[in-house]
Enzyme design. Structure first.
Site, mmCIF file in Angstrom:
data_model
loop_
_atom_site.group_PDB
_atom_site.id
_atom_site.type_symbol
_atom_site.label_atom_id
_atom_site.label_comp_id
_atom_site.label_asym_id
_atom_site.label_seq_id
_atom_site.Cartn_x
_atom_site.Cartn_y
_atom_site.Cartn_z
ATOM 1 N N TYR A 33 29.573 15.345 -34.687
ATOM 2 C CA TYR A 33 28.833 15.988 -35.767
ATOM 3 C C TYR A 33 29.675 16.035 -37.029
ATOM 4 O O TYR A 33 30.878 15.750 -36.996
ATOM 5 C CB TYR A 33 28.378 17.395 -35.342
ATOM 6 C CG TYR A 33 29.469 18.450 -35.298
ATOM 7 C CD1 TYR A 33 30.442 18.439 -34.309
ATOM 8 C CD2 TYR A 33 29.520 19.452 -36.266
ATOM 9 C CE1 TYR A 33 31.435 19.408 -34.284
ATOM 10 C CE2 TYR A 33 30.503 20.430 -36.238
ATOM 11 C CZ TYR A 33 31.466 20.391 -35.250
ATOM 12 O OH TYR A 33 32.454 21.344 -35.227
ATOM 13 N N ARG A 52 35.046 10.226 -41.724
ATOM 14 C CA ARG A 52 35.426 10.844 -40.433
ATOM 15 C C ARG A 52 34.339 10.616 -39.384
ATOM 16 O O ARG A 52 34.653 10.406 -38.208
ATOM 17 C CB ARG A 52 35.710 12.329 -40.604
ATOM 18 C CG ARG A 52 36.259 12.958 -39.324
ATOM 19 C CD ARG A 52 36.696 14.390 -39.509
ATOM 20 N NE ARG A 52 35.595 15.222 -39.954
ATOM 21 C CZ ARG A 52 35.733 16.485 -40.369
ATOM 22 N NH1 ARG A 52 36.935 17.042 -40.388
ATOM 23 N NH2 ARG A 52 34.693 17.180 -40.753
ATOM 24 N N ARG A 101 20.072 10.707 -15.932
ATOM 25 C CA ARG A 101 21.426 11.234 -16.107
ATOM 26 C C ARG A 101 22.394 10.344 -15.349
ATOM 27 O O ARG A 101 22.195 10.084 -14.159
ATOM 28 C CB ARG A 101 21.495 12.677 -15.590
ATOM 29 C CG ARG A 101 22.871 13.316 -15.721
ATOM 30 C CD ARG A 101 22.839 14.765 -15.244
ATOM 31 N NE ARG A 101 24.151 15.378 -15.330
ATOM 32 C CZ ARG A 101 25.104 15.286 -14.403
ATOM 33 N NH1 ARG A 101 24.884 14.605 -13.292
ATOM 34 N NH2 ARG A 101 26.277 15.877 -14.581
ATOM 35 N N LYS A 151 35.489 14.696 -33.690
ATOM 36 C CA LYS A 151 34.661 15.882 -33.968
ATOM 37 C C LYS A 151 33.451 15.901 -33.041
ATOM 38 O O LYS A 151 32.319 15.588 -33.444
ATOM 39 C CB LYS A 151 34.243 15.873 -35.448
ATOM 40 C CG LYS A 151 33.740 17.226 -35.933
ATOM 41 C CD LYS A 151 33.729 17.274 -37.442
ATOM 42 C CE LYS A 151 33.008 18.456 -38.009
ATOM 43 N NZ LYS A 151 33.588 19.753 -37.664
ATOM 44 N N GLU A 183 45.199 25.254 -34.572
ATOM 45 C CA GLU A 183 44.230 25.444 -35.669
ATOM 46 C C GLU A 183 43.339 26.620 -35.313
ATOM 47 O O GLU A 183 43.476 27.218 -34.250
ATOM 48 C CB GLU A 183 43.411 24.163 -35.886
ATOM 49 C CG GLU A 183 42.655 23.694 -34.662
ATOM 50 C CD GLU A 183 41.973 22.342 -34.813
ATOM 51 O OE1 GLU A 183 41.647 21.942 -35.942
ATOM 52 O OE2 GLU A 183 41.751 21.691 -33.773
ATOM 53 N N LEU A 207 41.738 18.812 -35.488
ATOM 54 C CA LEU A 207 40.764 18.057 -36.273
ATOM 55 C C LEU A 207 41.373 17.751 -37.639
ATOM 56 O O LEU A 207 42.021 18.614 -38.236
ATOM 57 C CB LEU A 207 39.475 18.857 -36.449
ATOM 58 C CG LEU A 207 38.363 18.031 -37.092
ATOM 59 C CD1 LEU A 207 37.786 17.034 -36.089
ATOM 60 C CD2 LEU A 207 37.272 18.901 -37.663
HETATM 61 N N1 PMP Z 1 39.322 22.363 -37.160
HETATM 62 C C1 PMP Z 1 38.248 22.544 -36.370
HETATM 63 C C2 PMP Z 1 38.453 22.765 -34.916
HETATM 64 C C3 PMP Z 1 36.947 22.552 -36.924
HETATM 65 O O1 PMP Z 1 35.881 22.737 -36.132
HETATM 66 C C4 PMP Z 1 36.802 22.380 -38.317
HETATM 67 C C5 PMP Z 1 35.443 22.419 -38.975
HETATM 68 N N2 PMP Z 1 34.517 21.660 -38.373
HETATM 69 C C6 PMP Z 1 37.944 22.197 -39.101
HETATM 70 C C7 PMP Z 1 39.189 22.184 -38.478
HETATM 71 C C8 PMP Z 1 37.857 21.996 -40.586
HETATM 72 O O2 PMP Z 1 37.363 20.727 -40.905
HETATM 73 P P1 PMP Z 1 36.618 20.455 -42.286
HETATM 74 O O3 PMP Z 1 37.547 20.886 -43.366
HETATM 75 O O4 PMP Z 1 36.401 18.991 -42.286
HETATM 76 O O5 PMP Z 1 35.351 21.257 -42.250
#
Ligand code: PMP
Length: 287
Positions: A33, A52, A101, A151, A183, A207
């Site tokens: 996503y 991305r 499935r 993602k 994070e 991410l």
């Molecule tokens: N880390 C994680 C685990 C996230 O889910 C997100 C947001 N989706 C981010 C960092 C930040 O990414 P972005 O700046 O691209 O929204």
């Protein structure tokens, strides 16, 4: 009021939009996503999110069903059809619905990816009451899988982390692996010590935030010192300031980490300055 959403080529009222029970996004979290923010009816960092998305799809061997311009057109149509001024566009691509499935990936010749996009209005993104107060985070162990750079829609643990934070009277959780912060549940994490901005370097552990890339660029352009390296939870608790970044929160000051109050317990000057710069520059470059 009912929104207009996009499903596999059609713009539909949300009540009429459906996806198969055999969709691998639903059965196996086999999908990716993106969330792109909209300010003044314009897209923030569309190309970062598109790039991305392409990378996530490539890593999972899913064919991108549309090129950049087609994606841009769908985003713009949804903004227009929903009269969106401030908020987000959520997009999801899954490996599709093969009709049964099976752990084995379906043949992409016969099973097309599923594409869903919808809007979420949020008039308080720029003028955010939370950003004025700052947020409180707890620390939790990072028990996610090893490809956090993709993602994917596997968001159960981040969702549980947010619930743990709320139960503890806080706003969010920072995840910790081998003593170092990876994070936030849905954002990248930073601390500031003696004027230096410190955030974990890019790897499969986190991410690769689109907001992170922009904020670090703006910070360097403003002659701020940036260190991309691991930092421990102990270091974080002793920091002068902290903040998180994401598409939907921009730069959000953090005022408490796992029970330790940072500085005076109010958003720090560097975090607030970075928030201002980010919003100003992103508005200028919006599509
Ligand atoms: N880390 C994680 C685990 C996230 O889910 C997100 C947001 N989706 C981010 C960092 C930040 O990414 P972005 O700046 O691209 O929204």
């Amino acid at each position: 009021m009912s929104r207009t959403v996009y499903v596999n080529g059609s713009y539909l009222p949300e009540e009429e939009a459906t996806v198969s029970v055999f969709d691998r996004g639903f059965l196996m979290a086999d999908g990716v996503y993106e969330v792109t923010t909209v300010i003044d009816g314009k897209l923030i960092d569309f190309d970062g999110h598109f790039t991305r998305l392409q990378r996530s799809l490539t890593e999972l061997d899913i064919t991108n069903p549309m090129d950049r311009d087609a994606w841009l057109e769908v985003h713009r149509q949804l903004v227009a059809q929903n009269g969106l001024d401030q908020g987000m566009i959520y997009l999801q691509v899954t490996r599709g619905a093969p009709g049964d499935r099976d752990f084995i990936f379906p043949d992409p010749e016969t099973t097309a990816p599923t594409v869903v996009l919808f809007t979420q209005s949020n008039p308080a993104l720029v003028d955010s009451p939370k950003a004025k107060k700052g947020i409180k985070v707890i620390a939790i162990e990072d028990i996610r899988w090893g490809r956090r750079d993709i993602k994917t829609v596997q968001l159960l643990y981040p969702s549980m982390g947010k619930m743990m934070a709320i139960k503890a009277g806080c706003d969010d959780a920072w995840m910790v692996q081998d003593g170092a912060v990876t994070e936030g549940t849905s954002n990248n994490a930073y601390i500031i010590k003696d004027g230096r901005i410190i955030t974990r370097a890019l790897s499969n552990d986190i991410l690769h935030g689109i907001t992170r890339a922009a904020v670090l660029r703006f910070a360097r352009e403003a002659q701020m010192q940036v260190e991309e390296r691991n930092f421990t939870l102990e270091e974080a608790k002793a920091a002068d300031e902290a903040f998180v970044t994401s598409a939907s929160t921009f730069v959000m000051p953090v005022v408490e980490i796992d029970g330790a109050t940072l500085g005076a317990g109010v958003p720090g000057p560097l975090a607030l300055r970075l928030r201002e710069i980010y919003i100003e520059e992103s508005r200028k470059a919006a599509l």
